[in-house]
Design a protein around this motif. Structure first.
Motif, short mmCIF file in Angstrom:
data_model
loop_
_atom_site.label_atom_id
_atom_site.label_comp_id
_atom_site.label_asym_id
_atom_site.label_seq_id
_atom_site.Cartn_x
_atom_site.Cartn_y
_atom_site.Cartn_z
N VAL A 1 0.83 -1.21 0.00
CA VAL A 1 0.00 0.00 0.00
C VAL A 1 0.86 1.26 0.00
O VAL A 1 0.76 2.10 -0.89
CB VAL A 1 -0.96 0.00 1.21
N SER A 2 1.74 1.40 0.99
CA SER A 2 2.53 2.63 1.12
C SER A 2 3.71 2.71 0.17
O SER A 2 4.26 3.78 -0.05
CB SER A 2 3.03 2.76 2.56
N ARG A 3 4.15 1.56 -0.35
CA ARG A 3 5.30 1.44 -1.25
C ARG A 3 6.62 1.80 -0.56
O ARG A 3 7.62 2.07 -1.22
CB ARG A 3 5.11 2.27 -2.53
N VAL A 4 6.64 1.76 0.75
CA VAL A 4 7.87 1.94 1.53
C VAL A 4 8.60 0.60 1.61
O VAL A 4 7.98 -0.46 1.64
CB VAL A 4 7.52 2.45 2.95
N ASP A 5 9.93 0.63 1.65
CA ASP A 5 10.71 -0.59 1.76
C ASP A 5 10.59 -1.20 3.16
O ASP A 5 10.74 -0.50 4.17
CB ASP A 5 12.19 -0.32 1.48
N TYR A 6 10.32 -2.51 3.22
CA TYR A 6 10.32 -3.28 4.46
C TYR A 6 11.32 -4.42 4.30
O TYR A 6 11.66 -4.81 3.18
CB TYR A 6 8.94 -3.89 4.74
N ILE A 7 11.76 -4.98 5.43
CA ILE A 7 12.60 -6.18 5.39
C ILE A 7 12.05 -7.17 6.42
O ILE A 7 11.85 -6.83 7.58
CB ILE A 7 14.09 -5.85 5.65
N LYS A 8 11.76 -8.39 5.96
CA LYS A 8 11.14 -9.42 6.81
C LYS A 8 11.67 -10.78 6.38
O LYS A 8 12.38 -10.92 5.39
CB LYS A 8 9.62 -9.40 6.68
N ARG A 9 11.26 -11.80 7.14
CA ARG A 9 11.66 -13.17 6.83
C ARG A 9 10.47 -13.93 6.25
O ARG A 9 9.33 -13.79 6.71
CB ARG A 9 12.17 -13.88 8.08
N VAL A 10 10.74 -14.77 5.24
CA VAL A 10 9.70 -15.59 4.63
C VAL A 10 9.38 -16.75 5.56
O VAL A 10 10.25 -17.57 5.89
CB VAL A 10 10.15 -16.13 3.26
N ILE A 11 8.11 -16.82 5.99
CA ILE A 11 7.65 -17.87 6.90
C ILE A 11 6.73 -18.84 6.17
O ILE A 11 6.82 -20.06 6.35
CB ILE A 11 6.93 -17.26 8.11
N GLY A 12 5.82 -18.30 5.35
CA GLY A 12 4.85 -19.14 4.66
C GLY A 12 4.90 -18.97 3.16
O GLY A 12 5.03 -17.85 2.65
N LEU A 13 4.78 -20.09 2.43
CA LEU A 13 4.76 -20.10 0.97
C LEU A 13 3.32 -20.30 0.49
O LEU A 13 2.44 -20.63 1.29
CB LEU A 13 5.66 -21.23 0.46
N PRO A 14 3.06 -20.10 -0.80
CA PRO A 14 1.71 -20.29 -1.32
C PRO A 14 1.15 -21.67 -0.94
O PRO A 14 1.82 -22.69 -1.09
CB PRO A 14 1.88 -20.15 -2.82
N GLY A 15 -0.08 -21.67 -0.41
CA GLY A 15 -0.72 -22.92 -0.01
C GLY A 15 -0.53 -23.28 1.45
O GLY A 15 -1.26 -24.12 1.99
N ASP A 16 0.45 -22.67 2.13
CA ASP A 16 0.66 -22.94 3.56
C ASP A 16 -0.47 -22.34 4.39
O ASP A 16 -1.03 -21.29 4.05
CB ASP A 16 1.97 -22.32 4.05
N THR A 17 -0.77 -22.98 5.50
CA THR A 17 -1.68 -22.42 6.50
C THR A 17 -0.86 -22.00 7.71
O THR A 17 -0.14 -22.81 8.28
CB THR A 17 -2.75 -23.44 6.91
N ILE A 18 -0.96 -20.71 8.05
CA ILE A 18 -0.15 -20.13 9.12
C ILE A 18 -1.04 -19.80 10.32
O ILE A 18 -2.11 -19.22 10.17
CB ILE A 18 0.55 -18.83 8.64
N GLU A 19 -0.53 -20.15 11.49
CA GLU A 19 -1.26 -19.90 12.73
C GLU A 19 -0.26 -19.66 13.84
O GLU A 19 0.84 -20.21 13.83
CB GLU A 19 -2.13 -21.12 13.04
N LEU A 20 -0.62 -18.80 14.80
CA LEU A 20 0.17 -18.62 16.02
C LEU A 20 -0.74 -18.76 17.22
O LEU A 20 -1.85 -18.22 17.23
CB LEU A 20 0.85 -17.24 16.05
N ARG A 21 -0.26 -19.49 18.22
CA ARG A 21 -0.99 -19.65 19.46
C ARG A 21 -0.01 -19.47 20.63
O ARG A 21 0.95 -20.21 20.76
CB ARG A 21 -1.66 -21.04 19.54
N GLY A 22 -0.26 -18.43 21.42
CA GLY A 22 0.65 -18.12 22.53
C GLY A 22 2.05 -17.82 22.08
O GLY A 22 3.02 -18.08 22.80
N GLY A 23 2.19 -17.27 20.87
CA GLY A 23 3.50 -16.93 20.32
C GLY A 23 4.19 -18.06 19.60
O GLY A 23 5.23 -17.86 18.98
N ALA A 24 3.61 -19.27 19.67
CA ALA A 24 4.20 -20.44 19.00
C ALA A 24 3.67 -20.53 17.57
O ALA A 24 2.46 -20.48 17.34
CB ALA A 24 3.88 -21.71 19.77
N LEU A 25 4.56 -20.68 16.62
CA LEU A 25 4.21 -20.73 15.21
C LEU A 25 3.80 -22.13 14.80
O LEU A 25 4.47 -23.12 15.13
CB LEU A 25 5.43 -20.27 14.39
N ILE A 26 2.70 -22.20 14.07
CA ILE A 26 2.17 -23.47 13.56
C ILE A 26 2.04 -23.35 12.05
O ILE A 26 1.40 -22.42 11.55
CB ILE A 26 0.79 -23.78 14.19
#
Length: 280
Positions: free
Chosen positions: A97-122
């Protein structure tokens, strides 16, 4: 006199032409091969610190509108020679949206289901491997902690009396084996519980390693987050290596301070994730 004037005009024309060629080459390299990147926050702690300068390669995932040096290119869908990142890659992206540069880590790929519970990644219904590591002691300086940092609560002093951040570290291992350290500040943060969300085709789910201090795919755009999975086309490149890092004390008119401000232990840090050979 006329001949001299023509020669001068020819020299000026050659100079202008050479400058234009050099600018085109620099912009071409910057857009297609590699570019520098400055870390302005603590969202990717502990691996990246405010004041780090990186080299970001542009070609590993192919090229899109986000590859351009300046965010002026029309946001046309599609990617030339596109190749999806791997889980665990650190990527630079253009905010959708803003077109500002961000830097992050890839966690999920297309088709993955991502969930967090109590900070734990599923991921895809399976909790990922998490190991609590010893506290990490990071020296405090003019750049650390960064502006608007959430890490101030971990300020302490070492045996010599110097201010340090004593950070709680959890090592995560993603499906495929990418393994890296994260900061987990404990329960009670709004990003501790999320989803489940399925990553659409041609999208990626991105998170910061400072899990409780990162505006990423878990956070709404209205709160400066990415607002969910990000289109693959928004990825500009892959973070490769720290070229140099400064502690925030450099003064532009004092060349000596440019050297005294260097964090000598940061240069050359490889930003590709390690891999656990036993991971599934």
């Amino acid at each position: 006199m006329a001949k001299k004037k023509k020669a001068d005009e020819g020299s000026w024309g050659k100079l202008v032409r050479d400058i234009v060629v050099i600018l085109i080459l620099v912009l071409g390299i910057h857009s297609c091969v590699a570019k520098p990147f400055y870390i302005p926050s603590d969202s990717m702690m502990p691996i990246l610190r405010n004041g780090d300068r990186l080299i970001v390669s542009k070609y590993p995932y192919g090229w899109s509108y986000a590859s351009a040096s300046f965010h002026l290119a029309p946001k046309k869908p599609g990617r030339w020679f596109g190749k999806l990142p791997e889980r665990g890659d650190i990527v630079v992206l253009e905010h959708p949206v803003s077109r500002v540069d961000y830097i992050k880590r890839v966690i999920g790929l297309p088709g993955d289901t991502i969930e967090l519970r109590g900070g734990a990644l599923i991921i895809n219904g399976k909790p990922i491997k998490r190991e609590v590591e010893p506290m990490l002691s990071v020296p405090v300086d003019a750049n650390m902690p960064g502006p608007d940092s959430s890490l101030g609560r971990f300020l302490s002093r070492d045996a010599s009396g110097k201010e340090v951040l004593e950070l709680p570290i959890v090592r995560e291992t993603l499906p495929g084996g990418a393994t890296f350290d994260t900061i987990d500040m404990g329960p009670g943060y709004m990003t501790d519980d999320y989803g489940p969300v399925k990553v659409p085709a041609d999208h990626l789910f991105l998170m910061g390693d400072n899990r409780d201090g990162s505006a990423d795919s878990r956070v709404a755009v209205s709160q400066k987050g990415l607002g969910g999975p990000v289109p693959f086309d928004a990825i500009a490149g892959r973070a490769e290596i720290i070229s140099f890092s400064t502690n925030g004390t450099a003064i532009w008119y004092n060349p000596l301070s440019w050297f005294t401000a260097l964090r000598s232990d940061r240069a050359g840090t490889n930003l590709r994730p390690a891999h656990d050979p036993n991971a599934k």
